[in-house]
Design an enzyme around this catalytic site. Structure first.
Site, mmCIF file in Angstrom:
data_model
loop_
_atom_site.group_PDB
_atom_site.id
_atom_site.type_symbol
_atom_site.label_atom_id
_atom_site.label_comp_id
_atom_site.label_asym_id
_atom_site.label_seq_id
_atom_site.Cartn_x
_atom_site.Cartn_y
_atom_site.Cartn_z
ATOM 1 C CG ASN A 228 30.846 2.575 32.264
ATOM 2 O OD1 ASN A 228 31.617 2.365 33.194
ATOM 3 N ND2 ASN A 228 30.816 3.722 31.617
ATOM 4 C CD GLU B 49 32.190 4.639 27.367
ATOM 5 O OE1 GLU B 49 33.193 5.107 26.790
ATOM 6 O OE2 GLU B 49 31.424 5.321 28.071
ATOM 7 C CB CYS C 286 24.509 0.512 31.390
ATOM 8 S SG CYS C 286 24.007 1.925 30.407
ATOM 9 C CD GLU D 142 23.156 1.257 35.788
ATOM 10 O OE1 GLU D 142 24.045 1.076 34.931
ATOM 11 O OE2 GLU D 142 22.587 2.343 35.946
ATOM 12 C CB CYS E 190 20.245 4.994 31.346
ATOM 13 S SG CYS E 190 20.340 3.295 30.771
ATOM 14 C CB CYS F 190 19.865 0.485 33.494
ATOM 15 S SG CYS F 190 21.374 0.170 32.549
HETATM 16 N N1 THU Z 1 26.112 4.505 31.946
HETATM 17 C C1 THU Z 1 25.958 3.449 32.778
HETATM 18 O O1 THU Z 1 26.847 2.597 32.894
HETATM 19 N N2 THU Z 1 24.796 3.349 33.476
HETATM 20 C C2 THU Z 1 23.776 4.252 33.405
HETATM 21 O O2 THU Z 1 22.705 4.023 33.961
HETATM 22 C C3 THU Z 1 23.981 5.514 32.696
HETATM 23 C C4 THU Z 1 25.111 5.535 31.736
HETATM 24 C C5 THU Z 1 27.346 4.601 31.155
HETATM 25 C C6 THU Z 1 27.151 4.354 29.690
HETATM 26 C C7 THU Z 1 28.330 5.081 29.091
HETATM 27 O O3 THU Z 1 29.447 4.192 29.075
HETATM 28 C C8 THU Z 1 28.620 6.211 30.062
HETATM 29 O O4 THU Z 1 27.910 5.896 31.250
HETATM 30 C C9 THU Z 1 28.191 7.577 29.578
HETATM 31 O O5 THU Z 1 26.861 7.549 29.163
#
Ligand code: THU
Length: 138
Positions: free
Chosen positions: A49, A51, A60, A62, A93, A96
């Site tokens: 991930n 940000e 994310c 994935e 999520c 994704c």
């Molecule tokens: N996140 C992912 O990378 N993949 C997911 O399927 C769920 C959430 C990340 C996004 C964000 O940077 C952190 O987790 C908290 O939500």
């Protein structure tokens, strides 16, 4: 439905996801995620991930892995491993799930749970999805 990959391969994929997680850029949530996609030719593509101060444009793990895979010419993962905190399941999520479903609804989704591996099919995590077929004119 049967799994696409065996337990040993799944464990290796979890390790790849764990290594990708080390690269995560998550200064806001402090929640690091790693993903690893496996393809039929044995290629493994990792993602973490990433940000942003503008939170909503964060990526994310994935989707990051999947866009890298497409750039490499790999389109249909047979399996995806996703890891967050060690031993805690990190389910993908909704966005994704939708994004990955574009490429193979039959892929295995592999998560950790303590020392165990959880296997799901993406299709069972995203039933009755919107797809290209949903737009076919009758
Ligand atoms: N996140 C992912 O990378 N993949 C997911 O399927 C769920 C959430 C990340 C996004 C964000 O940077 C952190 O987790 C908290 O939500």
């Amino acid at each position: 439905m049967t799994n696409n990959i065996d337990d040993k391969t799944a464990l290796g994929l979890i390790e790849s996801a764990r290594a990708a997680r080390e690269k995560a850029y998550a200064p806001y949530s402090h929640f690091k995620v790693g993903a690893a996609l496996l393809f039929a030719d044995g290629t493994v593509v990792q993602g973490c991930n990433v940000e942003n101060a503008s939170y909503g444009i964060s990526l994310c793990a994935e989707r990051n892995a999947m866009t890298t895979a497409v750039t490499m010419g790999e389109l249909a993962p047979t399996a995806a491993a996703i890891v967050g905190e060690r031993g805690e399941p990190c389910p993908p999520c909704g966005a994704c799930r939708q994004f990955l479903a574009e490429f193979n609804r039959d892929m295995d989704i592999i998560l950790e749970n303590g020392g165990n591996i959880l296997f799901y099919k993406l299709a069972e995590l995203l039933p009755f999805d919107f797809s290209g077929d949903s737009m076919v004119k009758k």
